[in-house]
Scaffold this active site. Structure first.
Site, PDB file in Angstrom:
ATOM      1  N   ASP A 297     -10.459 -42.561 -26.682  1.00 23.96           N
ATOM      2  CA  ASP A 297     -11.122 -43.836 -26.430  1.00 23.96           C
ATOM      3  C   ASP A 297     -10.195 -44.953 -26.900  1.00 23.96           C
ATOM      4  OD1 ASP A 297     -13.036 -45.736 -25.775  1.00 23.96           O
ATOM      5  OD2 ASP A 297     -14.323 -45.320 -27.506  1.00 23.96           O
ATOM      6  N   HIS A 298     -10.399 -46.139 -26.357  1.00 22.65           N
ATOM      7  CA  HIS A 298      -9.643 -47.313 -26.774  1.00 22.65           C
ATOM      8  C   HIS A 298     -10.391 -48.029 -27.886  1.00 22.65           C
ATOM      9  CE1 HIS A 298      -7.609 -47.383 -22.574  1.00 22.65           C
ATOM     10  NE2 HIS A 298      -6.777 -46.892 -23.464  1.00 22.65           N
ATOM     11  N   PHE A 473     -15.484 -48.872 -25.111  1.00 24.00           N
ATOM     12  CA  PHE A 473     -16.327 -48.051 -24.235  1.00 24.00           C
ATOM     13  C   PHE A 473     -15.535 -47.344 -23.140  1.00 24.00           C
ATOM     14  CE2 PHE A 473     -18.871 -52.134 -24.977  1.00 24.00           C
ATOM     15  CZ  PHE A 473     -19.230 -51.764 -26.259  1.00 24.00           C
ATOM     16  N   HIS A 474     -14.439 -46.681 -23.520  1.00 25.51           N
ATOM     17  CA  HIS A 474     -13.606 -45.974 -22.555  1.00 25.51           C
ATOM     18  C   HIS A 474     -13.461 -44.493 -22.902  1.00 25.51           C
ATOM     19  CE1 HIS A 474     -11.358 -50.023 -21.629  1.00 25.51           C
ATOM     20  NE2 HIS A 474     -12.572 -49.975 -21.106  1.00 25.51           N
ATOM     21  N   PRO A 475     -14.553 -43.749 -23.101  1.00 27.77           N
ATOM     22  CA  PRO A 475     -14.398 -42.330 -23.424  1.00 27.77           C
ATOM     23  C   PRO A 475     -13.884 -41.530 -22.232  1.00 27.77           C
ATOM     24  CG  PRO A 475     -16.712 -42.841 -23.053  1.00 27.77           C
ATOM     25  CD  PRO A 475     -15.970 -44.147 -23.027  1.00 27.77           C
TER      26      PRO A 475
END
Length: 539
Positions: A297-298, A473-475
């Protein structure tokens, strides 16, 4: 017995998020094939799914968000983070930042170097173009006429222009387009909107598909498990309105529930680490130790600076006149702050000279708040967030029980590697250097967060990163694509589940490594490529 219980379909698409909508549209082009789409959320019949600033009301709202949370994270000094996922057709594209970002050419060339044929930049660029309906028109870089509408932002902020000028003074060149393969530079994000309205994958792909008589959509359903007969996934068991239904797939089941949801379905179906599943009382069907692992994630370091002599959204938000003016701008011209993506200005650069290409991304916003969901501050301020584009930390997603209602355990394991802690510290240093440039002097920026009391040494900055770090919110990566000799690979380069026939996983979970930027557009690319491979294989 309803018709879904009684009938078979050629394709069953589990999940109508970004990926599922694209897959359903592509597969249903063959009118001889029947497609069933199963979505756990509802229809996008709420105004805040369509007005761009509606993300403020949709995220953290159980009507539109699954309301997941991470475990308490040691790297974040024991904090737990909200982990939004869209609960509606269109999935997270209905509540996300609307930023159109492919990543870097080197991201995809790296996938190809892992033995994943067909995933290099030269392979995927034509598909990105096919997806798009870009405001710049058709070119060697962009496409026109596709379902993925992309437009320029519909408002401007002098404070963001000043930050962009400051980036130039640091040697970061301006760019008009982050999506040419090299996104290094400073510029304004292109957004998934059409004339001031959010453009989700449901609007661009699923709704056109639903006009065809070979597509059936079921909403408000919970998938209990996949049906496996011998060595083949042959259907899906799900619950709707208290009734248990079973749908059979003649060709294949396509799992498009995302990096959290797809893992839940796989593990509930007995596909995953056999010892872990047995410990939950689930009979292992396929030992696939990579399911739920490799979570990436970021993480951003959300710095805030008070400013003067310039307008920010904070003042407009707390002014009755300002709110009224924003409403009038949107009502009559579809312009102004109500069209805002969460971030407008992007800066891609390197956290240090140790990196061969841009490895941090800034999201710059003309506003500030203590945390998402809180009101904006009453003082003028901007947020300058820097995230590590290619983290080396790896986490996991695991179910906590066999029922669909059981919440998953999400442990991103942020800042668990020395490299990630170094990049986070360096990113704060780059932020401070940016805000000290002459172009911003007249704005008199004062660091509010992490604050001037935080020193510039590695230890202080790493702790500050843990205090102010938050997900964007980049899983991705929890059912990763890999070569045959990779024991943690869940799917092959054609997105087929390794070990069982009849199942494809097509969503962000298949990324072996995260792309260098916002992940929604790469997810749509994965969906288009995956659906085309299915159509080829079952032609």
């Amino acid at each position: 017995m309803n018709d879904t219980e009684a009938m078979e379909f050629d394709y069953i698409v589990v999940g109508a998020g970004t990926a599922g909508c694209v897959v359903a549209e592509q597969l249903s082009r063959d009118r001889t094939r029947r497609v069933l789409v199963l979505e756990a959320g509802g229809m996008d019949d709420w105004i805040w799914f369509h007005i761009p600033v509606g993300y403020l009301f949709a995220i953290g709202n159980p009507r539109s968000d699954w309301m997941f949370r991470t475990e308490s994270e040691p790297g974040l000094n024991g904090r737990s983070l909200a982990y939004p996922r869209g609960k509606v057709i269109g999935g997270s594209s209905a509540i996300n930042a609307m930023i159109s970002m492919r990543g870097q050419a080197a991201d995809y060339d790296h996938w190809r170097s892992l033995g994943l044929a067909g995933w290099g930049w030269g392979d995927v660029l034509p598909l990105f173009r096919e997806l798009e309906d870009h405001f710049l028109g058709a070119s060697d870089t962009h496409g026109a006429g596709g379902g993925w509408r992309i437009e320029a932002p519909r408002l401007a902020w002098p404070v963001l222009d000043a930050v962009r000028e400051a980036a130039g003074q640091m040697g970061i060149a301006p760019t008009a387009d982050f999506n040419t393969g090299n996104n290094e530079g400073a510029g304004y994000f292109h957004v998934n909107q059409k004339r001031g309205r959010r453009w989700s994958s449901a609007r661009g792909f699923l709704k056109p598909a639903l006009s065809r008589d070979n597509v059936k959509l079921e909403t408000q359903v919970l998938v209990n498990r996949l049906h496996v007969a011998g060595t083949r996934v042959c259907g899906v068991e799900y619950t709707k309105g208290g009734r248990t239904c079973v749908a059979h797939a003649r060709a294949t089941v396509v799992l498009c529930s995302g990096s959290i949801g797809s893992v839940q379905v796989l593990q509930r179906s007995g596909i995953g680490n056999g010892d872990f599943l047995a410990g939950l009382g689930i009979r292992p069907v396929l030992h696939a130790p990579g399911v739920g692992e490799n979570l990436q994630d970021h993480l951003q370091q959300r710095a805030i600076y008070k400013v003067a002599n310039v307008r920010t959204l904070n003042e407009m938000y707390h002014s009755l006149f300002g709110r009224g003016w924003m409403g009038l701008q949107y009502a009559f011209a579809r312009r102004g702050p109500l069209t805002m993506a969460p971030s407008q200005l992007g800066i891609f650069t390197r956290s240090s000279a140790d990196h061969a290409r841009a490895n941090i991304q800034f999201h710059v916003q003309p506003l500030s708040l203590d945390k998402f969901g809180d009101p904006l501050h009453r003082f003028p301020a901007i947020t300058v967030s820097a995230c590590n584009l290619r983290p080396t930390s790896r986490g996991s997603v695991r179910i906590t029980g066999a029922a669909p209602q059981d919440l998953p355990r999400i442990a991103p394991n942020y800042l668990s590697t020395e490299e990630d802690r170094t990049v986070a510290a360096d990113a704060i240093r780059v932020t401070r250097r940016l805000m000290a440039q002459p172009a911003l002097a007249r704005l008199q920026p004062v660091e509010y967060l992490p604050g001037p009391s935080v020193g510039d040494d590695d230890e202080s900055l790493a702790k500050a990163a843990g205090d102010i770090g938050t997900t964007i919110f980049h899983p991705v990566g929890t059912a990763k694509m890999g070569a045959a000799d990779d024991p943690m690979a869940v799917v092959d380069e054609r997105l087929r589940l390794r070990g069982l026939d009849g199942l494809r996983v097509i969503d962000a979970s298949i990324m072996p490594t995260i792309t260098s930027g916002n992940t929604n557009t790469p997810t749509a690319l994965i969906a288009l490529k995956g659906a085309k491979m299915i159509a080829e294989d079952f032609r």
